[in-house]
Design an enzyme around this catalytic site. Structure first.
Site, PDB file in Angstrom:
ATOM      1  CD1 TRP A 115       0.303   0.490   3.353  1.00  0.00           C
ATOM      2  CD2 TRP A 115      -0.319  -1.645   3.094  1.00  0.00           C
ATOM      3  NE1 TRP A 115       0.730  -0.206   4.452  1.00  0.00           N
ATOM      4  CE2 TRP A 115       0.355  -1.518   4.331  1.00  0.00           C
ATOM      5  CE3 TRP A 115      -0.805  -2.900   2.720  1.00  0.00           C
ATOM      6  CZ2 TRP A 115       0.568  -2.604   5.184  1.00  0.00           C
ATOM      7  CZ3 TRP A 115      -0.591  -3.968   3.574  1.00  0.00           C
ATOM      8  CH2 TRP A 115       0.088  -3.819   4.787  1.00  0.00           C
ATOM      9  NE  ARG A 116       4.785   2.489   4.605  1.00  0.00           N
ATOM     10  CZ  ARG A 116       5.483   1.933   5.583  1.00  0.00           C
ATOM     11  NH1 ARG A 116       6.599   1.291   5.317  1.00  0.00           N
ATOM     12  NH2 ARG A 116       5.092   2.046   6.828  1.00  0.00           N
TER      13      ARG A 116
ATOM     14  CD  GLU B 145      -3.965   3.997   6.820  1.00  0.00           C
ATOM     15  OE1 GLU B 145      -4.224   3.928   8.028  1.00  0.00           O
ATOM     16  OE2 GLU B 145      -2.802   4.090   6.387  1.00  0.00           O
TER      17      GLU B 145
ATOM     18  CB  THR C 207      -5.140  -5.762  12.089  1.00  0.00           C
ATOM     19  OG1 THR C 207      -6.493  -6.026  12.447  1.00  0.00           O
ATOM     20  CG2 THR C 207      -4.552  -7.003  11.448  1.00  0.00           C
TER      21      THR C 207
ATOM     22  CE1 TYR D 212      -2.979   7.374  11.248  1.00  0.00           C
ATOM     23  CE2 TYR D 212      -4.726   5.744  10.932  1.00  0.00           C
ATOM     24  CZ  TYR D 212      -3.412   6.135  10.787  1.00  0.00           C
ATOM     25  OH  TYR D 212      -2.531   5.310  10.150  1.00  0.00           O
TER      26      TYR D 212
ATOM     27  CG  ASP E  80      -0.637   6.322  14.357  1.00  0.00           C
ATOM     28  OD1 ASP E  80       0.260   7.089  14.770  1.00  0.00           O
ATOM     29  OD2 ASP E  80      -0.392   5.277  13.731  1.00  0.00           O
TER      30      ASP E  80
ATOM     31  CB  CYS F  80      16.537   7.391  18.107  1.00  0.00           C
ATOM     32  SG  CYS F  80      15.389   8.731  17.773  1.00  0.00           S
TER      33      CYS F  80
ATOM     34  CB  CYS G  54      14.692  12.614  22.371  1.00  0.00           C
ATOM     35  SG  CYS G  54      13.385  11.757  23.248  1.00  0.00           S
TER      36      CYS G  54
HETATM   37  S1  SF4 Z   1      12.406   8.080  23.085  1.00  0.00           S
HETATM   38 FE1  SF4 Z   1      13.400   9.772  22.014  1.00  0.00          FE
HETATM   39  S2  SF4 Z   1      15.442   9.022  21.547  1.00  0.00           S
HETATM   40 FE2  SF4 Z   1      14.204   7.262  22.052  1.00  0.00          FE
HETATM   41  S3  SF4 Z   1      13.447   6.511  20.080  1.00  0.00           S
HETATM   42 FE3  SF4 Z   1      11.887   7.894  20.925  1.00  0.00          FE
HETATM   43  S4  SF4 Z   1      12.360   9.887  20.049  1.00  0.00           S
HETATM   44 FE4  SF4 Z   1      14.170   8.600  19.759  1.00  0.00          FE
END
Ligand code: SF4
Length: 361
Positions: free
Chosen positions: A26-27, A39, A45, A122, A140, A203, A209
């Site tokens: 679907w992408r 969707e 699911t 959504y 979501d 990440c 973050c």
């Molecule tokens: S908590 Fe923060 S650092 Fe960890 S995956 Fe999520 S956004 Fe990235």
């Protein structure tokens, strides 16, 4: 708008998505019908479970007009094993509306999409951005989770005020990039990296973050209340005649398992004693009045959104065709049952008892 976080997302998550995205059918389409199917199937699911259903629906109904013209039982049969049949019901209703009121074409505005049954904010945003590049963020649970962590926010994500705040922030971000790419990346990021147990070490947003820097990734996101799950007790009866057929009935149009088939059943708010169950069966005249005991049931627990069902299914083999056979709505063979839509808990039972049962589960 938080410009520095947007820049971090644009420079970190969009390239991460291009390199790590799962190749899902679907992408690779801009067809709103196929995107909508995916969707609806993927609500509640997992991707791996939903994928064969997506392919089966497209194979059986390559055009929305074919889905609209199909009998509801055929749609339920294809849906077997997915549960939450209200999605199948809404899918079918929406297809009929599109066929009859929209000239067979999918609405290409958010307002038009939101008028269709089964499509909330959504899903409308997802279809609008993936099919028509309309810049509306699809927020979501995955997106709420990573935004809360990124911002270090302990505002409960189940409150409308929190959702609205995150929605309006992301609605500004999405204006500045490709809408379909943005929403795909935002959702995939939440599904694969900022998952319930986040993979922070991989990440690209780590240094931005707040939750990671403050060590609160385990406690964020926050919810204001737990969903209250009520217990219910379901007693069902597989009553088989000498031909091997069993009695079924169709549920009413409203209420639990609307329009699906079940065995004769009793749904209670409180647990029943063995004696009370037997008396209830005898008073319904489902079996011979000479029956003194019920057999050992097949027992399981089945979870619905707000309910925990304690299920007991009793198998009763009739020696003779009952005189009052017409008390039951319908008798069906195991093979025939594979053509009908049963709630998931009944499908699981049939599969356990009858290897030849042809349901999709
Ligand atoms: S908590 Fe923060 S650092 Fe960890 S995956 Fe999520 S956004 Fe990235």
């Amino acid at each position: 708008m938080n410009s520095s976080l947007f820049e971090a997302f644009r420079q970190g998550v969009l390239p991460w998505y291009e390199q790590n995205r799962r190749d899902l059918p679907w992408r690779n389409t801009r067809d709103p019908y196929a995107i909508w199917l995916s969707e609806i199937i993927l609500q509640q699911t997992r991707v791996q479970q939903g994928l064969p259903y997506y392919l089966a629906f497209l194979s059986e109904f390559s055009e929305i007009s074919e889905l609209a013209a199909a009998p509801e039982d055929q749609v339920f049969r294809l849906w077997q094993g997915l549960g939450y049949y209200s999605r199948a019901r809404n899918l079918h209703r929406a297809a009929k509306i599109i066929a009859t009121e929209c000239g067979g074409s999918f609405p290409n505005t958010l307002e038009g999409l939101l008028k269709l049954p089964g499509i909330g904010p959504y899903t409308a945003a997802a279809i609008a951005s993936f099919a028509f590049d309309i810049p509306k963020a699809a927020v979501d649970g995955n997106v709420l989770r990573w935004m809360s962590r990124l911002l270090g926010s302990d505002a409960p994500i189940d409150l409308p005020a929190t959702r609205n705040w995150i929605q309006s922030e992301l609605d500004e971000w999405i204006q500045k990039v490709s809408p379909h790419l943005f929403n795909q990346a935002a959702m995939e990021f939440g599904a694969l990296l900022c998952s319930p147990v986040p993979k922070c070490v991989l990440c690209p947003l780590q240094e931005h973050c707040v939750s990671f820097l403050q060590g609160t990734t385990q406690t964020i996101p926050v919810k204001s209340k737990k969903v209250k799950v009520e217990e219910r007790f379901l007693y069902a009866f597989l009553i088989q005649n000498p031909r091997g057929e069993f009695a079924i009935e169709r549920r009413a149009k409203n209420g639990i398992w609307a329009n699906l088939y079940t065995f004769p059943m009793i749904l209670q708010e409180t647990e029943m004693s063995e004696k009370d169950i037997l008396n209830a069966v005898l008073s319904q005249k489902w079996v011979s009045p000479s029956l003194e005991r019920l057999p050992q049931p097949y027992s399981t627990v089945h979870l619905l959104t707000h309910r925990k069902l304690k299920v007991h299914i009793f198998s009763i083999l009739l020696k003779n065709m009952p005189k009052n056979a017409s008390i039951f709505e319908r008798w069906i063979s195991v093979k025939g049952a594979g053509e009908l839509g049963f709630p998931k808990v009944f499908e699981q039972f049939l599969k356990t008892q009858f290897p030849q049962y042809a349901g999709r589960i």
